[in-house]
Design an enzyme around this catalytic site. Structure first.
Site, short mmCIF file in Angstrom:
data_model
loop_
_atom_site.label_atom_id
_atom_site.label_comp_id
_atom_site.label_asym_id
_atom_site.label_seq_id
_atom_site.Cartn_x
_atom_site.Cartn_y
_atom_site.Cartn_z
N GLY A 87 0.83 -1.19 0.00
CA GLY A 87 0.00 0.00 0.00
C GLY A 87 0.87 1.24 0.00
O GLY A 87 1.72 1.43 -0.86
N ASP A 88 0.67 2.12 0.99
CA ASP A 88 1.45 3.35 1.10
C ASP A 88 2.40 3.30 2.29
O ASP A 88 2.73 4.33 2.86
CB ASP A 88 0.52 4.55 1.20
CG ASP A 88 -0.43 4.45 2.40
OD1 ASP A 88 -0.51 3.36 2.99
OD2 ASP A 88 -1.09 5.45 2.72
N GLU A 89 2.84 2.10 2.64
CA GLU A 89 3.71 1.91 3.80
C GLU A 89 5.12 1.53 3.36
O GLU A 89 5.30 0.68 2.49
CB GLU A 89 3.15 0.83 4.73
CG GLU A 89 1.79 1.17 5.32
CD GLU A 89 1.20 0.02 6.10
OE1 GLU A 89 0.35 0.28 6.97
OE2 GLU A 89 1.59 -1.14 5.85
#
Length: 251
Positions: free
Chosen positions: A73-75
């Site tokens: 994801g955005d991690e």
């Protein structure tokens, strides 16, 4: 960037190196703030370009022995290797690097003629000689990251034992609330609404938790946990069903 398997291997190697050399390291858990808004407004292809740009910025602010990986994801995860033999100096260096990363991420980003300002919340767990494995270090940094988001986003937080205790308490409360809905422990109370002439013009439905041990619990004690755990939707549906029952229930 390393995948999850490679990341786990790198983290295990860093833990082993710290125990061998006594030189502190650090683990940074980085989550882009409100990234879903970018995907929703500009589309996933634009979101992918943002992630690629953020990855380049991360790589540009790390030292040769450091590791950066996209967790999903955005991690992102960053392993800062061999910071210092002195614990306080290691913490200071980790903070400085994390702030530089945060500043780099927040620089203007142009995607398809659209100017974006992306920010990040960063959680940090120090890698020391303690008997802690890579999985726990990642979990600690994740906990600190969520604390950073809770404190307002676009900031960094170091993991502390008090955070861990708070997370454990929240998980316990989430489980109790799940059981409360399943066991029909919620109650609705109706409070009359009156106008200036003291005429009843409606009622306000107030939810209470009839806890088997604590008694009646006010919503201020559990609504935030319902929202953060996603259970608020199910409880909201229960409230609607109860209201409908009260409307069609015969006198």
């Amino acid at each position: 960037m390393p995948n999850r398997k490679e990341l786990a291997k790198c983290l295990d190697m860093e833990v082993a190196r710290v125990r061998r050399t006594h030189i502190f390291g650090a683990l940074l858990f980085i989550d882009l703030d409100n990234f879903k808004n970018i995907n929703d407004s500009l589309g996933h292809p634009a979101g992918d370009l943002v992630l690629q740009e953020m990855a380049r910025r991360l790589q540009g602010h790390l030292r040769g022995d450091d590791t950066v990986a996209r967790l999903g994801g955005d991690e992102f995860i960053v392993i800062l290797s061999a910071l210092s033999l002195d614990g306080r100096e290691a913490v200071s260096l980790a903070r400085d690097i994390a702030n530089k990363i945060r500043d780099a991420i927040s620089m203007e980003c142009r995607i398809h003629d659209t100017e974006l300002r992306v920010t990040a919340s960063i959680g940090i767990s120090m890698i020391s000689q303690d008997e802690v494995n890579g999985h726990d270090l990642q979990r600690y940094a994740d906990t600190a990251m969520y604390q950073a988001k809770h404190e307002g986003r676009n900031r960094l937080e170091f993991f502390s034992e008090s955070m861990s205790n708070d997370v454990i308490r929240q998980l316990e409360l989430e489980n109790q609330l799940h059981r409360a809905l399943k066991d029909d422990q919620f109650r609705l109370y109706y409070q009359p609404l009156v106008n200036m002439s003291m005429e009843v013009i409606g009622v306000e439905a107030l939810i209470r938790w009839d806890h088997p041990e604590l008694g009646v619990v006010a919503p201020a004690e559990f609504l935030d946990v319902l929202e953060s755990s996603g259970q608020i939707v199910a409880v909201g549906s229960w409230v609607i069903d109860e209201r409908l029952k009260s409307v069609i229930r015969p006198n």
